[in-house]
Scaffold this active site. Structure first.
Site, PDB file in Angstrom:
ATOM      1  N   ASP A  93      34.884  37.287  44.641  1.00 43.16           N
ATOM      2  CA  ASP A  93      35.347  36.280  43.684  1.00 43.16           C
ATOM      3  C   ASP A  93      36.546  35.495  44.209  1.00 43.16           C
ATOM      4  OD1 ASP A  93      37.052  38.456  43.563  1.00 43.16           O
ATOM      5  OD2 ASP A  93      36.627  38.951  41.486  1.00 43.16           O
ATOM      6  N   ASP A 163      39.624  45.645  31.224  1.00 41.11           N
ATOM      7  CA  ASP A 163      38.578  45.473  30.204  1.00 41.11           C
ATOM      8  C   ASP A 163      37.202  45.908  30.728  1.00 41.11           C
ATOM      9  OD1 ASP A 163      37.928  43.454  31.958  1.00 41.11           O
ATOM     10  OD2 ASP A 163      38.360  41.808  30.589  1.00 41.11           O
ATOM     11  N   HIS A 165      35.802  45.028  33.648  1.00 38.89           N
ATOM     12  CA  HIS A 165      35.029  44.063  34.451  1.00 38.89           C
ATOM     13  C   HIS A 165      34.979  44.475  35.920  1.00 38.89           C
ATOM     14  CE1 HIS A 165      38.943  41.564  35.054  1.00 38.89           C
ATOM     15  NE2 HIS A 165      38.667  42.126  36.204  1.00 38.89           N
ATOM     16  N   GLU A 170      33.568  39.179  33.111  1.00 37.78           N
ATOM     17  CA  GLU A 170      34.276  39.566  31.903  1.00 37.78           C
ATOM     18  C   GLU A 170      33.292  40.081  30.843  1.00 37.78           C
ATOM     19  OE1 GLU A 170      37.209  39.944  32.257  1.00 37.78           O
ATOM     20  OE2 GLU A 170      38.452  38.181  32.604  1.00 37.78           O
TER      21      GLU A 170
HETATM   22  C1  GLP Z   1      40.703  41.188  39.318  1.00 34.66           C
HETATM   23  C2  GLP Z   1      39.582  41.129  40.352  1.00 34.66           C
HETATM   24  C3  GLP Z   1      38.799  42.403  40.361  1.00 34.66           C
HETATM   25  C4  GLP Z   1      39.744  43.572  40.456  1.00 34.66           C
HETATM   26  C5  GLP Z   1      40.643  43.597  39.249  1.00 34.66           C
HETATM   27  C6  GLP Z   1      41.576  44.790  39.220  1.00 34.66           C
HETATM   28  O1  GLP Z   1      40.224  40.972  38.059  1.00 34.66           O
HETATM   29  N1  GLP Z   1      38.669  40.069  40.101  1.00 34.66           N
HETATM   30  O2  GLP Z   1      37.888  42.393  41.445  1.00 34.66           O
HETATM   31  O3  GLP Z   1      39.002  44.732  40.506  1.00 34.66           O
HETATM   32  O4  GLP Z   1      41.409  42.417  39.314  1.00 34.66           O
HETATM   33  O5  GLP Z   1      42.709  44.534  39.989  1.00 34.66           O
HETATM   34  P1  GLP Z   1      43.790  45.605  40.357  1.00 34.66           P
HETATM   35  O6  GLP Z   1      43.189  46.435  41.411  1.00 34.66           O
HETATM   36  O7  GLP Z   1      44.950  44.793  40.872  1.00 34.66           O
HETATM   37  O8  GLP Z   1      44.111  46.360  39.136  1.00 34.66           O
END
Ligand code: GLP
Length: 290
Positions: A93, A163, A165, A170
């Site tokens: 992404d 959440d 995802h 989402e």
């Molecule tokens: C973002 C990314 C996800 C990632 C999530 C959690 O939303 N799109 O791919 O898994 O953050 O991030 P973190 O590892 O910083 O908690």
């Protein structure tokens, strides 16, 4: 672009995999002591996959959870001659609308924290481009086509949003979704605010691989660390399969492992079972653990 309703796609997926690999296996849950152990184990899995298949098609995620994994892979590259020269990567992404070169774009983060320190050739690195455009459907279709023509993703690394995802899928994302632009929830925007300046508004939209795209990866490794993820981990692993928690779709995958530390595993009901199942897998089907 392929169109199918989620039920049809998931049924197709399960049947297809039963034919291909004999059984559709359950999700393995590997609980580590802490973030350091989680990062080392994730790196071991990725490095073993690369050693077994030098031209591994590797799906990557951006987020603080992946940082330890990337640091450990960089260390293995420097100290243990881990060679990534033939690896091909596809990132999940990217934010839409950040100026090119913005330090918090996923492209910048990935190069700064990983790609600049290892030997994957630039032309083997694929990230969605978050420049605003008026042809998303065509652009996202081309990203999917790049994945397909590379032979599909062998191993997809995923993080987990609070959440539930994966990527930026989402809640209420279609379980059959493909790469597309996606509006971020308030929770996600607020979670990401810590990376941006005090006077800077974090992006409200992103391009993300879809859940259908992710489910086609041959193997999936979901990483989650810390108490803030405990609720999402329990919903993803033990909750119903629902578009309200996009990671729950991984329960339909034939070869998914959730690698979580103790804090993130705290709300799981079947922790003792997962430990025994992992032990048994080591004895019976060690190939699943790489
Ligand atoms: C973002 C990314 C996800 C990632 C999530 C959690 O939303 N799109 O791919 O898994 O953050 O991030 P973190 O590892 O910083 O908690």
């Amino acid at each position: 672009m392929r169109k199918a309703c989620p039920g049809v796609l998931l049924r197709y997926h399960v049947e297809h995999e039963r034919v291909r690999s004999g059984v559709a296996a359950n999700m393995l849950v590997h609980i580590t002591k802490d973030f350091e152990e989680l990062s080392r184990e994730a790196a071991r899995v990725v490095a073993n996959a690369i050693r077994k298949k030098h031209d591994l098609r590797l799906g990557l995620a951006t987020g603080s959870t992946q940082l330890g994994l990337y640091q450990e892979l960089v260390r293995m590259h420097r100290q243990e001659q881990l060679d990534l020269a033939r690896v091909v990567t596809f990132n999940l992404d990217e934010y839409i609308g950040l100026p090119s070169g913005h330090p918090q774009s996923f492209r910048s983060v990935m190069f700064r924290d990983f790609f600049d320190h290892i030997n994957i050739p630039r032309e083997n690195i694929h990230l969605p481009d978050g420049t605003p455009r008026n042809d998303y459907e065509q652009y996202c279709g081309e990203y999917e086509e790049e994945i397909r023509s590379a032979g599909g993703i062998d191993l997809q690394v995923l993080g987990l949003g609070k959440d539930g995802h994966i990527g930026f899928n989402e809640p209420t994302s279609s379980l059959a979704s493909r790469t597309r632009p996606k509006t971020l929830t308030r929770q996600t925007v607020e979670d990401n605010r810590r990376f941006f300046g005090a006077n800077e508004e974090p992006p409200h939209a992103a391009i993300t691989m879809g859940i259908g795209t992710i489910l086609e990866a041959r193997r999936v490794l979901l990483l989650a660390s810390g108490a803030a993820k405990a609720r999402a981990v329990a919903l993803a692993v033990e909750g119903p399969v629902t578009a309200s928690v996009s990671a729950s779709a991984l329960q339909m995958h034939r070869n998914a492992t959730a690698l979580v530390d103790r804090e993130a595993a705290a709300n799981l009901l079947h922790r003792e079972y997962y430990e025994r199942a992992l032990e048994m897998t080591r004895k019976l089907t060690p190939g699943r653990l790489w």
